[in-house]
Write a protein that holds these residues in place. Structure first.
Motif, PDB file in Angstrom:
ATOM      1  N   GLU A 233       0.823  -1.213   0.000  1.00  0.00           N
ATOM      2  CA  GLU A 233       0.000   0.000   0.000  1.00  0.00           C
ATOM      3  C   GLU A 233       0.862   1.269   0.000  1.00  0.00           C
ATOM      4  OE1 GLU A 233      -2.523  -0.636   3.417  1.00  0.00           O
ATOM      5  OE2 GLU A 233      -4.012  -1.680   2.193  1.00  0.00           O
ATOM      6  N   ILE A 234       1.782   1.305  -0.957  1.00  0.00           N
ATOM      7  CA  ILE A 234       2.618   2.480  -1.166  1.00  0.00           C
ATOM      8  C   ILE A 234       2.495   2.903  -2.629  1.00  0.00           C
ATOM      9  CG2 ILE A 234       4.263   1.915   0.668  1.00  0.00           C
ATOM     10  CD1 ILE A 234       6.136   0.784  -1.441  1.00  0.00           C
ATOM     11  N   PRO A 235       2.750   4.174  -2.939  1.00  0.00           N
ATOM     12  CA  PRO A 235       2.616   4.631  -4.332  1.00  0.00           C
ATOM     13  C   PRO A 235       3.602   3.931  -5.272  1.00  0.00           C
ATOM     14  CG  PRO A 235       2.663   6.491  -2.816  1.00  0.00           C
ATOM     15  CD  PRO A 235       3.051   5.291  -2.013  1.00  0.00           C
ATOM     16  N   TYR A 236       3.141   3.685  -6.479  1.00  0.00           N
ATOM     17  CA  TYR A 236       4.010   3.163  -7.532  1.00  0.00           C
ATOM     18  C   TYR A 236       4.416   4.338  -8.418  1.00  0.00           C
ATOM     19  CZ  TYR A 236       5.651   0.405 -11.499  1.00  0.00           C
ATOM     20  OH  TYR A 236       6.425  -0.141 -12.510  1.00  0.00           O
ATOM     21  N   LEU A 237       5.701   4.670  -8.409  1.00  0.00           N
ATOM     22  CA  LEU A 237       6.164   5.857  -9.122  1.00  0.00           C
ATOM     23  C   LEU A 237       6.391   5.610 -10.612  1.00  0.00           C
ATOM     24  CD1 LEU A 237       8.656   7.214  -6.434  1.00  0.00           C
ATOM     25  CD2 LEU A 237       6.380   8.108  -6.990  1.00  0.00           C
ATOM     26  N   GLY A 238       6.665   4.347 -10.973  1.00  0.00           N
ATOM     27  CA  GLY A 238       6.876   4.044 -12.375  1.00  0.00           C
ATOM     28  C   GLY A 238       8.045   3.106 -12.583  1.00  0.00           C
ATOM     29  N   SER A 239       8.259   2.739 -13.842  1.00  0.00           N
ATOM     30  CA  SER A 239       9.349   1.824 -14.200  1.00  0.00           C
ATOM     31  C   SER A 239      10.303   2.506 -15.165  1.00  0.00           C
ATOM     32  CB  SER A 239       8.791   0.544 -14.830  1.00  0.00           C
ATOM     33  OG  SER A 239       8.135   0.834 -16.058  1.00  0.00           O
ATOM     34  N   LEU A 240      11.561   2.070 -15.120  1.00  0.00           N
ATOM     35  CA  LEU A 240      12.587   2.594 -16.009  1.00  0.00           C
ATOM     36  C   LEU A 240      13.244   1.421 -16.734  1.00  0.00           C
ATOM     37  CD1 LEU A 240      14.261   5.156 -13.585  1.00  0.00           C
ATOM     38  CD2 LEU A 240      12.737   5.704 -15.490  1.00  0.00           C
ATOM     39  N   PRO A 241      13.426   1.520 -18.048  1.00  0.00           N
ATOM     40  CA  PRO A 241      14.002   0.406 -18.801  1.00  0.00           C
ATOM     41  C   PRO A 241      15.491   0.229 -18.555  1.00  0.00           C
ATOM     42  CG  PRO A 241      13.703   2.300 -20.236  1.00  0.00           C
ATOM     43  CD  PRO A 241      13.089   2.665 -18.924  1.00  0.00           C
ATOM     44  N   LEU A 242      15.990  -0.932 -18.861  1.00  0.00           N
ATOM     45  CA  LEU A 242      17.423  -1.210 -18.825  1.00  0.00           C
ATOM     46  C   LEU A 242      18.009  -0.698 -20.135  1.00  0.00           C
ATOM     47  CD1 LEU A 242      19.795  -2.685 -17.351  1.00  0.00           C
ATOM     48  CD2 LEU A 242      19.145  -4.735 -18.626  1.00  0.00           C
ATOM     49  N   GLU A 243      18.883   0.310 -20.052  1.00  0.00           N
ATOM     50  CA  GLU A 243      19.445   0.908 -21.264  1.00  0.00           C
ATOM     51  C   GLU A 243      20.957   1.037 -21.158  1.00  0.00           C
ATOM     52  OE1 GLU A 243      17.732   4.425 -22.795  1.00  0.00           O
ATOM     53  OE2 GLU A 243      15.708   3.589 -22.954  1.00  0.00           O
ATOM     54  N   GLY A 253      30.697   9.857 -16.057  1.00  0.00           N
ATOM     55  CA  GLY A 253      30.427  10.975 -15.154  1.00  0.00           C
ATOM     56  C   GLY A 253      29.396  11.943 -15.687  1.00  0.00           C
ATOM     57  N   LYS A 254      28.453  11.424 -16.501  1.00  0.00           N
ATOM     58  CA  LYS A 254      27.423  12.273 -17.097  1.00  0.00           C
ATOM     59  C   LYS A 254      26.041  11.667 -16.833  1.00  0.00           C
ATOM     60  CE  LYS A 254      30.567  13.458 -20.901  1.00  0.00           C
ATOM     61  NZ  LYS A 254      30.804  13.353 -22.367  1.00  0.00           N
ATOM     62  N   PRO A 255      25.278  12.198 -15.901  1.00  0.00           N
ATOM     63  CA  PRO A 255      23.943  11.672 -15.618  1.00  0.00           C
ATOM     64  C   PRO A 255      23.091  11.620 -16.879  1.00  0.00           C
ATOM     65  CG  PRO A 255      24.583  13.279 -13.965  1.00  0.00           C
ATOM     66  CD  PRO A 255      25.628  13.351 -15.040  1.00  0.00           C
ATOM     67  N   PHE A 256      22.339  10.530 -17.039  1.00  0.00           N
ATOM     68  CA  PHE A 256      21.571  10.355 -18.275  1.00  0.00           C
ATOM     69  C   PHE A 256      20.522  11.437 -18.448  1.00  0.00           C
ATOM     70  CE2 PHE A 256      18.978   7.750 -15.302  1.00  0.00           C
ATOM     71  CZ  PHE A 256      17.709   8.223 -15.561  1.00  0.00           C
ATOM     72  N   ILE A 257      20.032  11.993 -17.344  1.00  0.00           N
ATOM     73  CA  ILE A 257      18.999  13.024 -17.429  1.00  0.00           C
ATOM     74  C   ILE A 257      19.546  14.303 -18.056  1.00  0.00           C
ATOM     75  CG2 ILE A 257      19.358  14.098 -15.165  1.00  0.00           C
ATOM     76  CD1 ILE A 257      15.954  13.162 -16.655  1.00  0.00           C
ATOM     77  N   LEU A 258      20.876  14.479 -18.006  1.00  0.00           N
ATOM     78  CA  LEU A 258      21.509  15.630 -18.633  1.00  0.00           C
ATOM     79  C   LEU A 258      21.915  15.340 -20.073  1.00  0.00           C
ATOM     80  CD1 LEU A 258      24.004  17.208 -16.040  1.00  0.00           C
ATOM     81  CD2 LEU A 258      22.009  18.289 -17.072  1.00  0.00           C
ATOM     82  N   SER A 259      22.289  14.085 -20.331  1.00  0.00           N
ATOM     83  CA  SER A 259      22.881  13.732 -21.622  1.00  0.00           C
ATOM     84  C   SER A 259      21.881  13.750 -22.761  1.00  0.00           C
ATOM     85  CB  SER A 259      23.538  12.349 -21.523  1.00  0.00           C
ATOM     86  OG  SER A 259      24.512  12.342 -20.507  1.00  0.00           O
ATOM     87  N   ASP A 260      20.672  13.249 -22.508  1.00  0.00           N
ATOM     88  CA  ASP A 260      19.671  13.194 -23.569  1.00  0.00           C
ATOM     89  C   ASP A 260      18.292  13.321 -22.938  1.00  0.00           C
ATOM     90  OD1 ASP A 260      18.089  12.820 -25.758  1.00  0.00           O
ATOM     91  OD2 ASP A 260      18.831  10.826 -26.274  1.00  0.00           O
ATOM     92  N   GLN A 261      17.831  14.561 -22.815  1.00  0.00           N
ATOM     93  CA  GLN A 261      16.563  14.798 -22.139  1.00  0.00           C
ATOM     94  C   GLN A 261      15.357  14.364 -22.966  1.00  0.00           C
ATOM     95  OE1 GLN A 261      16.255  18.716 -20.346  1.00  0.00           O
ATOM     96  NE2 GLN A 261      18.465  18.815 -19.997  1.00  0.00           N
ATOM     97  N   GLU A 262      15.566  14.042 -24.234  1.00  0.00           N
ATOM     98  CA  GLU A 262      14.470  13.609 -25.103  1.00  0.00           C
ATOM     99  C   GLU A 262      14.380  12.092 -25.223  1.00  0.00           C
ATOM    100  OE1 GLU A 262      12.161  15.692 -26.268  1.00  0.00           O
ATOM    101  OE2 GLU A 262      13.283  17.171 -25.101  1.00  0.00           O
ATOM    102  N   GLU A 264      13.644   8.129 -24.155  1.00  0.00           N
ATOM    103  CA  GLU A 264      12.494   7.522 -23.478  1.00  0.00           C
ATOM    104  C   GLU A 264      12.710   7.466 -21.968  1.00  0.00           C
ATOM    105  OE1 GLU A 264      10.189   3.207 -23.060  1.00  0.00           O
ATOM    106  OE2 GLU A 264      11.948   3.411 -24.367  1.00  0.00           O
ATOM    107  N   ILE A 265      13.908   7.053 -21.556  1.00  0.00           N
ATOM    108  CA  ILE A 265      14.156   6.895 -20.124  1.00  0.00           C
ATOM    109  C   ILE A 265      14.168   8.241 -19.409  1.00  0.00           C
ATOM    110  CG2 ILE A 265      16.705   6.893 -20.314  1.00  0.00           C
ATOM    111  CD1 ILE A 265      16.667   4.745 -18.071  1.00  0.00           C
ATOM    112  N   SER A 266      14.666   9.277 -20.065  1.00  0.00           N
ATOM    113  CA  SER A 266      14.669  10.608 -19.444  1.00  0.00           C
ATOM    114  C   SER A 266      13.245  11.132 -19.263  1.00  0.00           C
ATOM    115  CB  SER A 266      15.488  11.589 -20.286  1.00  0.00           C
ATOM    116  OG  SER A 266      16.859  11.273 -20.241  1.00  0.00           O
ATOM    117  N   LYS A 267      12.415  10.911 -20.263  1.00  0.00           N
ATOM    118  CA  LYS A 267      11.026  11.356 -20.165  1.00  0.00           C
ATOM    119  C   LYS A 267      10.286  10.609 -19.069  1.00  0.00           C
ATOM    120  CE  LYS A 267      10.573  12.852 -24.992  1.00  0.00           C
ATOM    121  NZ  LYS A 267       9.924  12.578 -26.305  1.00  0.00           N
ATOM    122  N   LYS A 268      10.514   9.296 -18.994  1.00  0.00           N
ATOM    123  CA  LYS A 268       9.877   8.507 -17.932  1.00  0.00           C
ATOM    124  C   LYS A 268      10.370   8.940 -16.561  1.00  0.00           C
ATOM    125  CE  LYS A 268       8.640   4.206 -20.284  1.00  0.00           C
ATOM    126  NZ  LYS A 268       8.749   2.725 -20.262  1.00  0.00           N
TER     127      LYS A 268
END
Length: 286
Positions: A233-243, A253-262, A264-268
């Motif tokens: 009974e806790i929130p499900y925030l979502g799933s992230l693919p293996l990439e 040393g480059k977080p994926f959220i910075l490297s390619d914000q467009e 699929e994994i960054s959007k999720k």
């Protein structure tokens, strides 16, 4: 331990602990939101999630701190490309390292004599180090503090959960693997036992898309995070693919959220961040 430390009386020890408690409260009062990232077992991508969560909040304009208390495996500096940095002192205390606009970090990796130096400490010394991080580091005014805990329910995560008050909550990270789910269940029950909110669970490494045939392969299984969220009974925030790019960028040393914000994994991931943001804002009435 130094000889003079051994002669401190029990009363003096209690006084020092009380002084440290007061210092921690003062430091934490300057931070609007505090979130701990936890997992039941290692290897599920917890530190990767913590790093990208901190970066995502920084990109959203939150002045964010990222504290790495995974003492035996401090990976945060490497994932941000700053493993050779040196911390500075100020009259207000130890200064965290600024790595980008709106993001400061702290890790014991910065204090080790060499990159391969191990931390060979028993519980009390690890607890003391974390409490010193909380009392002696001058974060200043922060909108957000993300704490990357080691896996499990041992001394380090317990110290964080008991020392930071109020804590907005905990983000749990698992993989679809059943054994990872069994371990994260214990973490959730620990957090609930301490009356701390669980902000939700992220199922990481959920499905891999073959770059050649484009077929999705569930290497670690699928759906364990969703099932756990319903069971506990806790929130499900979502799933992230293996990439592959996540591993490559982390190594560089480059977080994926910075490297390619467009991607699929960054959007999720940004969808997950928005859910966390909404939850803590509603809790505090921001």
């Amino acid at each position: 331990m130094k000889a003079e430390e051994e002669t401190i009386s029990e009363e003096e020890q209690k006084k020092l602990i009380m002084q440290q408690d007061i210092a921690i409260i003062k430091r934490m009062n300057d931070i609007n939101h505090k979130i701990a990232v936890m997992s039941g077992k290692g290897g599920v991508g917890k530190s990767t999630i913590a790093v990208n969560l901190a970066v995502a909040f920084a990109l959203k304009g939150y002045h964010t701190g990222l504290m790495d208390v995974d003492l035996h495996g401090p990976d945060v500096p490497h994932m941000l490309g700053v493993e050779n940095a040196i911390l500075q002192q100020s009259p207000l205390g130890i200064l965290p390292l600024n790595v980008m606009e709106n993001l400061d970090i702290l890790s014991i990796e910065f204090m080790l004599p060499s990159k391969g130096s191990p931390i060979i400490w028993r519980g009390p010394k690890k607890t003391g180090a974390i409490r010193q991080f909380l009392s002696d580091v001058s974060w200043g005014k922060l909108d957000m503090l993300i704490v990357d805990n080691p896996p499990g329910t041992g001394d380090e995560p317990l110290t964080v959960l008991q020392s930071i008050s109020p804590l907005d909550g905990v983000v749990m990270v698992t993989t679809p693997q059943e054994v990872a789910g069994e371990d994260v269940r214990k973490c959730v029950n620990m957090v609930k036992g301490l009356k701390i909110p669980v902000l939700g669970i992220i199922e990481n490494m959920s499905g891999f898309t073959c770059p050649h045939c484009k077929k999705e392969i569930n290497i670690f299984g699928k759906g364990e995070g969703k099932e756990l969220s319903e069971e506990l009974e806790i929130p499900y925030l979502g799933s992230l693919p293996l990439e592959t790019q996540v591993r490559e960028k982390s190594d560089q040393g480059k977080p994926f959220i910075l490297s390619d914000q467009e991607s699929e994994i960054s959007k999720k991931f940004m969808e997950i961040v928005s859910k966390i943001e909404n939850t803590i804002s509603n809790k505090r009435g921001d």
